[in-house]
Design a protein around this motif. Structure first.
Motif, PDB file in Angstrom:
ATOM      1  N   LEU A 111       0.820  -1.214   0.000  1.00  0.00           N
ATOM      2  CA  LEU A 111       0.000   0.000   0.000  1.00  0.00           C
ATOM      3  C   LEU A 111       0.855   1.265   0.000  1.00  0.00           C
ATOM      4  CD1 LEU A 111      -2.822  -1.035   2.490  1.00  0.00           C
ATOM      5  CD2 LEU A 111      -3.007  -0.774   0.017  1.00  0.00           C
ATOM      6  N   GLU A 112       2.008   1.212   0.657  1.00  0.00           N
ATOM      7  CA  GLU A 112       2.881   2.384   0.643  1.00  0.00           C
ATOM      8  C   GLU A 112       3.466   2.604  -0.750  1.00  0.00           C
ATOM      9  OE1 GLU A 112       6.193   4.513   3.454  1.00  0.00           O
ATOM     10  OE2 GLU A 112       6.437   2.378   3.063  1.00  0.00           O
ATOM     11  N   VAL A 113       3.830   1.516  -1.417  1.00  0.00           N
ATOM     12  CA  VAL A 113       4.343   1.639  -2.784  1.00  0.00           C
ATOM     13  C   VAL A 113       3.286   2.255  -3.698  1.00  0.00           C
ATOM     14  CG1 VAL A 113       5.073   0.308  -4.811  1.00  0.00           C
ATOM     15  CG2 VAL A 113       6.051  -0.210  -2.570  1.00  0.00           C
ATOM     16  N   GLU A 114       2.029   1.900  -3.468  1.00  0.00           N
ATOM     17  CA  GLU A 114       0.925   2.464  -4.258  1.00  0.00           C
ATOM     18  C   GLU A 114       0.661   3.929  -3.924  1.00  0.00           C
ATOM     19  OE1 GLU A 114      -2.584   0.157  -3.704  1.00  0.00           O
ATOM     20  OE2 GLU A 114      -1.583  -1.741  -4.182  1.00  0.00           O
ATOM     21  N   GLY A 115       1.205   4.411  -2.799  1.00  0.00           N
ATOM     22  CA  GLY A 115       0.954   5.782  -2.381  1.00  0.00           C
ATOM     23  C   GLY A 115      -0.304   5.939  -1.558  1.00  0.00           C
ATOM     24  N   ARG A 116      -0.851   4.819  -1.053  1.00  0.00           N
ATOM     25  CA  ARG A 116      -2.087   4.890  -0.266  1.00  0.00           C
ATOM     26  C   ARG A 116      -1.835   5.204   1.205  1.00  0.00           C
ATOM     27  NH1 ARG A 116      -6.321   2.941  -3.402  1.00  0.00           N
ATOM     28  NH2 ARG A 116      -7.499   4.155  -1.903  1.00  0.00           N
ATOM     29  N   ILE A 117      -0.685   4.824   1.723  1.00  0.00           N
ATOM     30  CA  ILE A 117      -0.369   5.083   3.112  1.00  0.00           C
ATOM     31  C   ILE A 117       1.049   5.630   3.213  1.00  0.00           C
ATOM     32  CG2 ILE A 117      -1.909   3.265   3.973  1.00  0.00           C
ATOM     33  CD1 ILE A 117       0.606   1.549   4.465  1.00  0.00           C
ATOM     34  N   ARG A 118       1.350   6.178   4.379  1.00  0.00           N
ATOM     35  CA  ARG A 118       2.691   6.697   4.662  1.00  0.00           C
ATOM     36  C   ARG A 118       3.150   6.099   5.985  1.00  0.00           C
ATOM     37  NH1 ARG A 118       7.645   8.391   3.241  1.00  0.00           N
ATOM     38  NH2 ARG A 118       8.501   9.922   4.690  1.00  0.00           N
ATOM     39  N   ILE A 119       4.281   5.416   5.964  1.00  0.00           N
ATOM     40  CA  ILE A 119       4.863   4.869   7.190  1.00  0.00           C
ATOM     41  C   ILE A 119       5.820   5.909   7.749  1.00  0.00           C
ATOM     42  CG2 ILE A 119       6.293   3.038   8.172  1.00  0.00           C
ATOM     43  CD1 ILE A 119       5.217   1.192   5.990  1.00  0.00           C
ATOM     44  N   ARG A 120       5.508   6.411   8.925  1.00  0.00           N
ATOM     45  CA  ARG A 120       6.344   7.420   9.566  1.00  0.00           C
ATOM     46  C   ARG A 120       7.135   6.763  10.692  1.00  0.00           C
ATOM     47  NH1 ARG A 120       1.960  12.393  10.074  1.00  0.00           N
ATOM     48  NH2 ARG A 120       1.683  12.721   7.827  1.00  0.00           N
ATOM     49  N   VAL A 121       8.436   6.762  10.536  1.00  0.00           N
ATOM     50  CA  VAL A 121       9.297   6.101  11.503  1.00  0.00           C
ATOM     51  C   VAL A 121       9.083   6.680  12.891  1.00  0.00           C
ATOM     52  CG1 VAL A 121      11.695   5.663  12.144  1.00  0.00           C
ATOM     53  CG2 VAL A 121      11.012   5.553   9.745  1.00  0.00           C
ATOM     54  N   GLY A 122       8.825   5.802  13.851  1.00  0.00           N
ATOM     55  CA  GLY A 122       8.639   6.210  15.234  1.00  0.00           C
ATOM     56  C   GLY A 122       7.281   6.802  15.535  1.00  0.00           C
ATOM     57  N   SER A 123       6.387   6.852  14.538  1.00  0.00           N
ATOM     58  CA  SER A 123       5.076   7.461  14.751  1.00  0.00           C
ATOM     59  C   SER A 123       3.945   6.497  14.444  1.00  0.00           C
ATOM     60  CB  SER A 123       4.938   8.716  13.899  1.00  0.00           C
ATOM     61  OG  SER A 123       3.659   9.284  14.026  1.00  0.00           O
ATOM     62  N   GLY A 124       3.894   5.975  13.224  1.00  0.00           N
ATOM     63  CA  GLY A 124       2.808   5.072  12.873  1.00  0.00           C
ATOM     64  C   GLY A 124       2.569   5.036  11.383  1.00  0.00           C
ATOM     65  N   ILE A 125       1.401   4.542  11.006  1.00  0.00           N
ATOM     66  CA  ILE A 125       1.036   4.349   9.605  1.00  0.00           C
ATOM     67  C   ILE A 125      -0.199   5.188   9.326  1.00  0.00           C
ATOM     68  CG2 ILE A 125       0.461   2.632   7.850  1.00  0.00           C
ATOM     69  CD1 ILE A 125       1.599   0.543   9.924  1.00  0.00           C
ATOM     70  N   TYR A 126      -0.106   6.082   8.351  1.00  0.00           N
ATOM     71  CA  TYR A 126      -1.158   7.063   8.109  1.00  0.00           C
ATOM     72  C   TYR A 126      -1.668   6.981   6.668  1.00  0.00           C
ATOM     73  CZ  TYR A 126       0.534   9.045  12.481  1.00  0.00           C
ATOM     74  OH  TYR A 126       0.910   9.208  13.784  1.00  0.00           O
ATOM     75  N   VAL A 127      -2.954   7.269   6.505  1.00  0.00           N
ATOM     76  CA  VAL A 127      -3.574   7.282   5.180  1.00  0.00           C
ATOM     77  C   VAL A 127      -3.151   8.545   4.446  1.00  0.00           C
ATOM     78  CG1 VAL A 127      -5.742   7.294   3.893  1.00  0.00           C
ATOM     79  CG2 VAL A 127      -5.536   5.943   5.999  1.00  0.00           C
ATOM     80  N   ARG A 128      -2.772   8.386   3.194  1.00  0.00           N
ATOM     81  CA  ARG A 128      -2.365   9.512   2.362  1.00  0.00           C
ATOM     82  C   ARG A 128      -3.457   9.864   1.361  1.00  0.00           C
ATOM     83  NH1 ARG A 128       3.377   8.746  -0.396  1.00  0.00           N
ATOM     84  NH2 ARG A 128       2.781  10.832  -1.073  1.00  0.00           N
ATOM     85  N   ALA A 129      -3.455  11.112   0.958  1.00  0.00           N
ATOM     86  CA  ALA A 129      -4.343  11.519  -0.139  1.00  0.00           C
ATOM     87  C   ALA A 129      -3.784  10.940  -1.434  1.00  0.00           C
ATOM     88  CB  ALA A 129      -4.412  13.035  -0.216  1.00  0.00           C
ATOM     89  N   MET A 130      -4.654  10.396  -2.248  1.00  0.00           N
ATOM     90  CA  MET A 130      -4.215   9.800  -3.502  1.00  0.00           C
ATOM     91  C   MET A 130      -3.826  10.889  -4.493  1.00  0.00           C
ATOM     92  SD  MET A 130      -3.960   6.557  -3.935  1.00  0.00           S
ATOM     93  CE  MET A 130      -4.197   6.357  -5.688  1.00  0.00           C
ATOM     94  N   ALA A 131      -2.649  10.710  -5.111  1.00  0.00           N
ATOM     95  CA  ALA A 131      -2.241  11.631  -6.160  1.00  0.00           C
ATOM     96  C   ALA A 131      -3.117  11.411  -7.393  1.00  0.00           C
ATOM     97  CB  ALA A 131      -0.770  11.415  -6.503  1.00  0.00           C
ATOM     98  N   GLU A 132      -3.245  12.453  -8.203  1.00  0.00           N
ATOM     99  CA  GLU A 132      -4.066  12.338  -9.415  1.00  0.00           C
ATOM    100  C   GLU A 132      -3.356  11.498 -10.474  1.00  0.00           C
ATOM    101  OE1 GLU A 132      -5.095  16.168 -10.837  1.00  0.00           O
ATOM    102  OE2 GLU A 132      -6.189  16.750  -9.026  1.00  0.00           O
TER     103      GLU A 132
END
Length: 236
Positions: free
Chosen positions: A58-79
């Motif tokens: 999912l991160e490779v797809e750009g759907r989520i962002r893994i933030r080191v030491g923080s967690g896993i967050y949903v990203r806005a999809m690029a156009e």
């Protein structure tokens, strides 16, 4: 029209599909934090490595962002981002390492019975170049590949050499590369180098049982390094 065999999606892709649907439905809004990796593993009833592979996809797809030491967050999809391919042949990193553990352990055992002084010299040359290289880099990845194919070449079977090379090259797929970005460093390279030396010493000592165990231990520890570093850095 020819009929093609239908293969079920890999387990980590099924998990990624479910999480993607939950994001698309609004259950996890943009900016929201996903449950911790451990929680997801419990909810899906699956291993943490499988969950990790799904998150990396999912991160490779750009759907989520893994933030080191923080967690896993949903990203806005690029156009204009194309939908994920359902026919991808990319194996998950842990699936690949488990397969290599099984296959290359058997090859190392056979190599211990067949290795000539020239074969050992070839492996020593690779190890010498590995010791003087800074990691991570394309050069060190190439040397790692050369070590494993050099062990396979001792058996005198070109098919096996090509097979081991192709298995190794799967680490260049986007999922493996993304996971490596959380894992590869000088310390991991030094650990892997020491494990390579243990394989070499067992082969040079003509001890097939020790060679098999050393190779399998190396690939098992590789899995552990991916697991520990990815999870611990995220506080999960």
């Amino acid at each position: 029209m020819p009929i093609h065999a239908i293969e079920p999606p890999r387990l980590y892709r099924q998990v990624a599909d479910q999480l993607r649907q939950m994001i698309d439905s609004g259950e996890y809004a943009v900016g929201a934090r996903l449950p911790a990796e451990r929680e997801l593993a419990e909810q899906f009833g699956l291993s943490r490595p499988t969950i990790r592979e799904a998150l990396i996809a999912l991160e490779v797809e750009g759907r989520i962002r893994i933030r080191v030491g923080s967690g896993i967050y949903v990203r806005a999809m690029a156009e204009n981002v194309p939908p994920p391919s359902q026919a991808t042949n990319d194996e998950g990193p842990f699936e690949l390492l488990r397969a290599r553990e099984f296959v290359e352990g058997a090859i190392a055992a056979e190599a211990a019975l067949l290795a000539s002084p020239h074969d050992i010299k070839t492996i020593d040359d690779v190890l010498d170049r590995m010791k003087s290289s800074d990691h991570p880099s394309e050069a060190t990845i190439g040397l790692d590949r050369e070590f494993h194919t050099s062990v396979a070449s001792i058996l005198g079977n070109a098919v096996l050499v090509r097979f081991i090379g192709e298995m190794f090259d799967q680490r260049l797929n986007p999922y493996f590369q993304r996971l490596s970005s959380y894992f590869e460093n000088r310390q991991s390279w030094q650990s892997a180098l020491e494990e390579h030396v243990a394989v070499r010493d067992a082969i040079a000592g003509r001890d097939p049982a020790r060679a098999k165990a050393a190779m399998q231990e190396h690939l098992r520890l590789s899995q552990q390094r991916f697991s520990r570093n990815f999870g611990d850095k995220l506080g999960q």
